[in-house]
Design a protein around this motif. Structure first.
Motif, mmCIF file in Angstrom:
data_model
loop_
_atom_site.group_PDB
_atom_site.id
_atom_site.type_symbol
_atom_site.label_atom_id
_atom_site.label_comp_id
_atom_site.label_asym_id
_atom_site.label_seq_id
_atom_site.Cartn_x
_atom_site.Cartn_y
_atom_site.Cartn_z
ATOM 1 N N GLU A 24 34.030 -8.618 -5.697
ATOM 2 C CA GLU A 24 33.507 -9.184 -6.939
ATOM 3 C C GLU A 24 32.996 -8.125 -7.902
ATOM 4 O OE1 GLU A 24 30.608 -12.152 -6.165
ATOM 5 O OE2 GLU A 24 32.002 -13.494 -5.107
ATOM 6 N N ASP A 25 32.549 -6.979 -7.362
ATOM 7 C CA ASP A 25 32.001 -5.950 -8.247
ATOM 8 C C ASP A 25 33.084 -5.139 -8.957
ATOM 9 O OD1 ASP A 25 32.891 -4.658 -5.999
ATOM 10 O OD2 ASP A 25 31.171 -3.342 -5.800
ATOM 11 N N VAL A 26 34.356 -5.387 -8.617
ATOM 12 C CA VAL A 26 35.466 -4.742 -9.330
ATOM 13 C C VAL A 26 35.819 -5.634 -10.523
ATOM 14 C CG1 VAL A 26 37.887 -4.039 -9.219
ATOM 15 C CG2 VAL A 26 36.365 -3.598 -7.279
ATOM 16 N N THR A 27 35.515 -5.168 -11.714
ATOM 17 C CA THR A 27 35.679 -5.994 -12.913
ATOM 18 C C THR A 27 36.955 -5.698 -13.689
ATOM 19 O OG1 THR A 27 34.498 -4.411 -14.327
ATOM 20 C CG2 THR A 27 33.176 -6.064 -13.155
ATOM 21 N N GLY A 28 37.511 -4.496 -13.494
ATOM 22 C CA GLY A 28 38.667 -4.086 -14.293
ATOM 23 C C GLY A 28 38.275 -3.178 -15.438
ATOM 24 N N GLU A 29 36.969 -3.176 -15.748
ATOM 25 C CA GLU A 29 36.473 -2.311 -16.819
ATOM 26 C C GLU A 29 36.467 -0.847 -16.397
ATOM 27 O OE1 GLU A 29 35.623 -3.153 -19.972
ATOM 28 O OE2 GLU A 29 36.417 -5.123 -19.462
ATOM 29 N N GLU A 30 36.674 -0.602 -15.100
ATOM 30 C CA GLU A 30 36.607 0.767 -14.587
ATOM 31 C C GLU A 30 37.827 1.610 -14.962
ATOM 32 O OE1 GLU A 30 34.776 -2.100 -11.547
ATOM 33 O OE2 GLU A 30 36.520 -2.011 -12.865
ATOM 34 N N ILE A 31 38.906 0.991 -15.377
ATOM 35 C CA ILE A 31 40.132 1.733 -15.653
ATOM 36 C C ILE A 31 40.012 2.532 -16.944
ATOM 37 C CG2 ILE A 31 41.609 0.121 -14.396
ATOM 38 C CD1 ILE A 31 42.447 -1.045 -17.073
ATOM 39 N N ASP A 32 40.907 3.496 -17.090
ATOM 40 C CA ASP A 32 40.927 4.364 -18.265
ATOM 41 C C ASP A 32 41.128 3.542 -19.544
ATOM 42 O OD1 ASP A 32 41.352 7.377 -19.129
ATOM 43 O OD2 ASP A 32 42.856 6.196 -20.185
ATOM 44 N N LYS A 33 40.516 3.992 -20.618
ATOM 45 C CA LYS A 33 40.580 3.233 -21.867
ATOM 46 C C LYS A 33 42.013 3.135 -22.416
ATOM 47 C CE LYS A 33 39.428 7.184 -24.853
ATOM 48 N NZ LYS A 33 38.505 7.696 -25.906
ATOM 49 N N ASP A 34 42.829 4.168 -22.155
ATOM 50 C CA ASP A 34 44.225 4.117 -22.618
ATOM 51 C C ASP A 34 44.992 3.009 -21.897
ATOM 52 O OD1 ASP A 34 43.812 6.200 -24.377
ATOM 53 O OD2 ASP A 34 44.445 7.738 -22.949
ATOM 54 N N VAL A 35 44.680 2.833 -20.604
ATOM 55 C CA VAL A 35 45.336 1.765 -19.831
ATOM 56 C C VAL A 35 44.867 0.405 -20.339
ATOM 57 C CG1 VAL A 35 45.663 0.761 -17.537
ATOM 58 C CG2 VAL A 35 45.560 3.250 -17.805
ATOM 59 N N ARG A 36 43.579 0.294 -20.611
ATOM 60 C CA ARG A 36 43.054 -0.966 -21.153
ATOM 61 C C ARG A 36 43.744 -1.305 -22.480
ATOM 62 N NH1 ARG A 36 37.799 0.818 -19.697
ATOM 63 N NH2 ARG A 36 37.272 1.209 -21.876
ATOM 64 N N GLN A 37 44.004 -0.266 -23.260
ATOM 65 C CA GLN A 37 44.689 -0.471 -24.531
ATOM 66 C C GLN A 37 46.092 -1.044 -24.306
ATOM 67 O OE1 GLN A 37 43.164 0.156 -27.485
ATOM 68 N NE2 GLN A 37 44.915 -0.557 -28.675
ATOM 69 N N GLU A 38 46.785 -0.532 -23.302
ATOM 70 C CA GLU A 38 48.126 -1.038 -22.978
ATOM 71 C C GLU A 38 48.069 -2.497 -22.544
ATOM 72 O OE1 GLU A 38 51.119 1.145 -20.769
ATOM 73 O OE2 GLU A 38 49.776 2.886 -20.731
ATOM 74 N N LEU A 39 47.033 -2.834 -21.794
ATOM 75 C CA LEU A 39 46.926 -4.197 -21.259
ATOM 76 C C LEU A 39 46.557 -5.224 -22.321
ATOM 77 C CD1 LEU A 39 45.123 -3.533 -17.836
ATOM 78 C CD2 LEU A 39 47.565 -3.882 -18.251
ATOM 79 N N MET A 40 46.167 -4.775 -23.488
ATOM 80 C CA MET A 40 45.796 -5.703 -24.551
ATOM 81 C C MET A 40 46.990 -6.517 -25.052
ATOM 82 S SD MET A 40 42.985 -3.548 -26.791
ATOM 83 C CE MET A 40 42.805 -4.877 -28.000
#
Length: 275
Positions: free
Chosen positions: A5-21
């Motif tokens: 539960e403590d794995v939120t997905g916010e831990e990934i690199d910001k560039d990867v988060r940008q791709e996932l948008m």
């Protein structure tokens, strides 16, 4: 696959988060959490990391970061053909050459060192940053060794980066590879010198240069914890033997008394009148 539960997905690199948008919000969160699990487990449990990467791949196969993560997870488990396919897909999506060295190493893993060596001579190498160029050199030297060209492997690793006194993140691995290549061609004294230089630069413990130095010096290490455990086992066995012997003594005495009593009972009784 279960995710804490403590794995939120916010831990990934910001560039990867940008791709996932580009994905719907809930889907993006699911993919991100699986990618975090891949990153967390890649070193300690690559098989589990691979399973999480397959989940992410099923959810978002058109995201380059997902294909790259799947490639590294497959690479870590020795699935080189699969890894190469994922890396090629990621490269087609991004146009980046940064995966070129690991793609070449996949060719080595598939038993095709000549292809890895050919990749080392391609124009893509000139587009790599310094760290990736050093990585490419390491792969090329490994390919030479795979092909039985030990002397050529030594020459391949000789470079300005090797000669530099500046310590970079890749310095220890480069010096270690050079020392290993020297050892392969029988230049033991030089190999020892370069293993020492590798150890000097190895701040993060990425190599086992200290063990290789000890091996060359004929030093044998003993695990103190194992010794203590062996001594404890020996002591326990000795204590047990003493206890058994102590228990045996009264038992033997009792058995002896019983035997004497039986003998007395069986002996003919003397009468008071002998006639």
């Amino acid at each position: 696959m279960p995710i804490p539960e403590d794995v939120t997905g916010e831990e990934i690199d910001k560039d990867v988060r940008q791709e996932l948008m580009s994905l719907p919000k809930t889907l993006a969160e699911d993919v991100a959490r699986n990618l975090v699990m891949v990153a967390n487990l890649l070193d300690e449990d690559p098989e589990q990391a691979y399973e999480y990467s397959r989940v992410a791949l099923r959810l978002a196969s058109r995201v380059a970061a997902v294909r790259e993560a799947a490639g590294f997870a497959a690479y870590a488990t020795g699935k080189y053909s699969e890894a190469l396919a994922e890396f090629r897909a990621a490269r087609r999506m991004t146009g980046s050459v940064e995966l070129w060295p690991v793609m070449a190493d996949c060719e080595r893993g598939m038993g095709r060192p000549e292809r890895a060596l050919a990749m080392a001579g391609e124009p893509e190498v000139q587009k790599l940053d310094k760290a990736s160029q050093v990585e490419m050199r390491l792969v090329a030297a490994g390919a030479r060794k795979d092909m039985g060209q030990a002397e050529a492997a030594v020459v391949t690793l000789q470079s300005p980066e090797l000669a530099s006194n500046s310590v970079q993140p890749w310095t220890a691995r480069l010096r270690y590879a050079y020392a290993d290549a020297l050892l392969d061609v029988g230049r033991e004294a030089e190999a020892r010198e370069w293993f020492a230089k590798a150890l000097e630069a190895d701040q993060g413990g990425t190599t086992n240069a200290s063990d290789r130095l000890a091996e060359l010096d004929g030093v044998e290490f003993t695990d103190a914890m194992e010794e203590d455990a062996d001594e404890a086992d020996t002591a326990t066995e000795a204590d047990t033997a003493v206890e058994v012997e102590a228990d045996a003594e009264p038992k033997a005495e009792a058995e002896a008394k019983d035997a004497d009593a039986d003998a007395d009972a069986e002996a003919p009784k003397e009468t008071g009148d002998q006639g």
